[in-house]
Write a protein that holds these residues in place. Structure first.
Motif, short mmCIF file in Angstrom:
data_model
loop_
_atom_site.label_atom_id
_atom_site.label_comp_id
_atom_site.label_asym_id
_atom_site.label_seq_id
_atom_site.Cartn_x
_atom_site.Cartn_y
_atom_site.Cartn_z
N CYS A 133 12.38 -62.41 -26.19
CA CYS A 133 11.81 -62.36 -24.83
C CYS A 133 12.89 -62.22 -23.77
O CYS A 133 12.59 -61.75 -22.66
CB CYS A 133 10.97 -63.61 -24.57
SG CYS A 133 11.91 -65.09 -24.20
N LEU A 134 14.13 -62.58 -24.06
CA LEU A 134 15.19 -62.50 -23.05
C LEU A 134 16.05 -61.24 -23.20
O LEU A 134 16.70 -60.83 -22.23
CB LEU A 134 16.10 -63.73 -23.13
CG LEU A 134 15.45 -65.06 -22.76
CD1 LEU A 134 16.44 -66.20 -22.90
CD2 LEU A 134 14.89 -65.02 -21.34
N LEU A 135 16.07 -60.61 -24.36
CA LEU A 135 16.92 -59.44 -24.57
C LEU A 135 16.14 -58.18 -24.90
O LEU A 135 16.45 -57.10 -24.39
CB LEU A 135 17.93 -59.74 -25.70
CG LEU A 135 18.90 -60.90 -25.45
CD1 LEU A 135 19.80 -61.11 -26.65
CD2 LEU A 135 19.72 -60.68 -24.20
N ILE A 136 15.14 -58.30 -25.75
CA ILE A 136 14.41 -57.11 -26.20
C ILE A 136 13.25 -56.78 -25.27
O ILE A 136 13.07 -55.63 -24.85
CB ILE A 136 13.91 -57.32 -27.64
CG1 ILE A 136 15.08 -57.60 -28.58
CG2 ILE A 136 13.11 -56.10 -28.11
CD1 ILE A 136 14.67 -57.92 -30.00
N LEU A 137 12.47 -57.80 -24.90
CA LEU A 137 11.30 -57.57 -24.05
C LEU A 137 11.65 -56.95 -22.70
O LEU A 137 10.97 -56.01 -22.26
CB LEU A 137 10.54 -58.89 -23.86
CG LEU A 137 9.31 -58.84 -22.95
CD1 LEU A 137 8.26 -57.90 -23.53
CD2 LEU A 137 8.72 -60.24 -22.76
N PRO A 138 12.68 -57.43 -21.99
CA PRO A 138 13.00 -56.79 -20.69
C PRO A 138 13.31 -55.31 -20.82
O PRO A 138 12.94 -54.52 -19.94
CB PRO A 138 14.23 -57.59 -20.22
CG PRO A 138 14.13 -58.90 -20.91
CD PRO A 138 13.52 -58.61 -22.24
N SER A 139 13.99 -54.92 -21.91
CA SER A 139 14.28 -53.50 -22.09
C SER A 139 13.01 -52.69 -22.28
O SER A 139 12.85 -51.60 -21.72
CB SER A 139 15.22 -53.33 -23.29
OG SER A 139 15.48 -51.97 -23.54
#
Length: 719
Positions: A133-139
């Motif tokens: 949720c902090l690295l993959i989702l924002p992208s």
């Protein structure tokens, strides 16, 4: 879960948020080998349990990114700002959830062996969920295709976008107009609201401790097989054991006919009936247990009845066992006859271990306790571990025989050689050895009378009649002698029909009256409880030290981002109300409160604080930007209403399959899922109303910015 996400959120946004579920689960599977976990039913159950939890942090981040997009920011900027804004509450929220599962991982006893694997899987999946949720989702959110951009859409998609947009706007209007206005009134009467919440908690505790909510350690989980285990006196002819087993088998056949006649148009509830003589039947669908190279014993038998799966029958296996017991009736010469219909249990429902030095007195006390247990309704299969064993001959040496140089060892050796034999040599025949035994002829060793006719040889070589040097005492030995701390132990066990009563009241009555009275008649005799009660004592004693540790870790983790020792108490105030919701859930679902329920309440403590942490963190952010405390509390409640509601709904929906499961293989985790699901729902209500009230109450008690760092005050922003 996916449907619950797509209703208030945009479809593509919901899809990317839901993508965190397979990533977290696959990440957990990837770490199985490192932690020594295998893919099993327990692992699958752990995944089902964590299904609605791992998506909570993704919902919080995705909803905040969407809010920044609606304020006019481009997708890339909104993804960066929304994720950065939720970084602290998400990371520490997941850490508190992981801390709450510490008691599950380290719970001692047989229950701990089950729930430890589930706790490990939940923690591993939570780690991967926060990474996602902090690295993959924002992208993903920064580069997704916008649904509101002009373009060619098919009619179904256009209708869905309009429906979803209307639902989302309606939820926002409800938060601003209905919830916001009601929250203002609740805050005005905050002390009344607090008193009401405390009253509800006290009322639920009163209902629990008054006995209106059934509490057990771990009731047995019914299976698809029913067993009748028969024990006859040791040394009995096998024909007698067969006769008793046939009586039980005929009762099973009559029961099958009765069940078939009750549902003539349906297939038979009973699929197979198996009788095993000499050893117990297989408990995992195979044949009789034990190696066929080892001969069975003449006093044991077991009859098993295989049933169709639980979902395909209307009668429980426990009821089948009860009716089978009634049809079989009393069996002559039986030492022990037990009917079992459970797939898993934590020990005998009632197990009383008598400890002393005299086996005879232990047997007498066990018989008196069995008589006391027979007075209670719902108690069946009462037995004890005292076994008289086979008849035996005890030899003793006369005093005058010692003058002839004879010892008791000489006497025993010569009697053994005469009747059993002495190995003279071994002859090789192929791959086997043939032992050549020298002993008396068969006609001279057929009866005990031949013992008195034999002669004993002295060291000088003379032969003396047996009766001149030895005495014979006929008696009964013990088949087994069990010792604990060098004292002999006899165990009294019984089963309980939990539709009638539970083990707790029966044992309380025995410990208050019967047991002290019985043990006072025997010097040096004591008792301790075993079986289910022993497992419960071990598990709860372990939790007594683990739960405070978990709460301390959670408090520390909350104090770090909030920079306060008081605000974590406001956040953790929802924990007892989560337990209240869990108890309400057990009442609604018709389940007793068991050990798994308690573990679920403990794990619930880390889940319910996440929403409160996000809410309080947002309040603090508004106050740092110049908003008054009343404005900050109300505005934070309105803004965080949708993500708090979404996380609660997805957690509950994700646990619904487990709560409604009637599969015996997953029945042990159903109470835990009830505690988590219903606890989250009730705690959400407390988060939306009680936490804001406590935030203001503590401001009343501790004024002048009791929890705020006033060194950095930013201008108030337009909300």
């Amino acid at each position: 879960v996916l449907l619950a996400l797509t209703l208030p959120l945009q479809f593509r946004l919901a899809m990317w948020v839901a993508a965190g579920i397979p990533i977290a689960l696959l990440g957990g599977i990837m770490m199985f080998d490192f932690f020594g976990i295998t893919m099993s039913l327990l692992a699958t159950t752990g995944f089902m349990l964590v299904l609605g939890i791992v998506v909570d942090d993704a919902i919080v981040v995705g909803e905040r990114v969407y809010a920044h997009e609606r304020s006019g920011e481009d997708q890339r900027t909104a993804a960066i700002n929304g994720t950065h804004e939720m970084l602290v509450p998400v990371v520490f929220g997941v850490l508190t959830s992981m801390a709450a599962f510490i008691p599950l991982i380290f719970t001692p006893g047989r229950m701990g062996a089950f729930f430890s694997i589930i706790g490990q899987i939940v923690v591993i999946c939570l780690i991967f969920s926060v990474i996602e949720c902090l690295l993959i989702l924002p992208s993903h959110l920064a580069h997704r295709k916008r649904e509101d951009l002009p373009g060619k859409q098919n009619p179904f998609v256009e209708k869905w976008i309009r429906f979803q947009g209307g639902l989302g706007e309606g939820l926002e209007r409800f938060a601003e107009q209905r919830y916001g206005e009601f929250l203002k009134k609740v805050l005005e009467w905050r002390y009344v609201a607090l008193a009401t919440g405390l009253g509800v908690a006290v009322l639920m505790l009163a209902v629990l401790f008054s006995g209106r909510i059934n509490f057990q350690f771990m009731p047995p989980i019914e299976g698809n097989r029913v067993y009748a285990s028969l024990t006859m006196p040791e040394g009995i002819p096998v024909e007698e054991t067969v006769r008793a087993a046939e009586q039980i088998e005929r009762a099973a056949l009559r029961l099958k006919a009765q069940l078939d006649s009750e549902d003539p148009g349906e297939s038979s509830v009973v699929t197979h009936i198996l009788t095993s003589i000499g050893r117990a039947a297989g408990r995992s669908g195979g044949g009789p247990r034990g190696s066929f190279l080892v001969p069975g014993v003449s006093h044991l038998a077991e009859v098993s009845m295989a049933l169709v799966p639980v979902a395909e029958r209307d009668i429980s296996s426990l009821e089948v066992a009860s009716r089978w017991r009634d049809l079989a009736g009393q069996v002559a010469d039986v030492v022990e006859l037990k009917y079992s219909a459970v797939a898993f249990n934590t020990g005998d429902a009632i197990s009383i271990n008598l400890r002393g030095r005299d086996v005879g007195e232990l047997g007498e006390a066990a018989a008196r306790i069995r008589a006391e247990l027979s007075r209670f309704d719902g108690v069946a299969d009462i037995s004890d571990s005292f076994r008289s064993g086979k008849q035996e001959v005890k030899l003793s040496l006369r005093p005058e025989a010692r003058h002839l140089g004879l010892t008791l060892n000489d006497l025993a050796r010569q009697v053994r050689q005469a009747f059993y034999g002495e190995e003279a040599q071994r002859i090789q025949r192929g791959t086997e050895d043939v032992r050549v035994m020298v002993r008396y002829p068969e006609l001279e060793r057929k009866s005990l009378g031949d013992l008195e006719d034999m002669r004993i040889r002295t060291a000088a070589g003379s032969e003396i009649p047996f009766a001149a040097v030895a005495e014979v005492d006929f008696g009964t030995g013990f088949s087994t002698i069990r010792r604990v701390d060098r004292q002999r132990v006899v165990t009294v066990t019984a089963d309980v029909d939990r539709a009638v009563t539970t083990p707790g009241p029966i044992l309380d009555s025995l410990e208050a009256e019967a047991l002290p009275s019985i043990l006072s008649d025997y010097r040096g005799m004591s008792y301790y409880l075993g079986g289910e009660q022993e497992e419960g004592t071990e598990a709860f004693s372990g939790l007594a030290s683990l739960v405070p540790l978990a709460l301390m870790v959670m408090f520390s983790l909350l104090a770090i981002p909030l920079k306060s020792y008081v605000q974590p108490l406001v956040i953790m105030s929802v924990i007892p109300f989560g337990a209240v919701g869990a108890l309400l859930g057990h009442i609604v679902m018709g389940w007793p409160v068991v050990m798994a329920s308690v573990l679920g309440m403990i794990a619930l403590s880390g889940v319910v604080v996440n929403a409160s942490l996000v809410l309080v963190h947002y309040m603090n952010g508004l106050r740092r930007k110049g908003a008054t405390i009343n404005e900050a509390v109300v505005q934070a409640g309105i803004v965080r209403f949708r993500p708090i509601l979404l996380t609660s709904v997805t957690t509950f929906v994700g646990l619904v399959p487990l709560m409604l499961s009637n599969n015996p293989n997953t029945a042990f985790v159903v109470p835990m899922s009830i505690s988590l699901g219903w606890g989250v729902l009730f705690a959400t209500l407390m988060t939306l109303f009680l936490v804001p009230c406590l935030y203001l109450i503590l401001e009343d008690v501790l004024p002048a910015g009791w929890s705020m760092d006033k060194a950095r005050i930013e201008p108030a922003f337009d909300t």
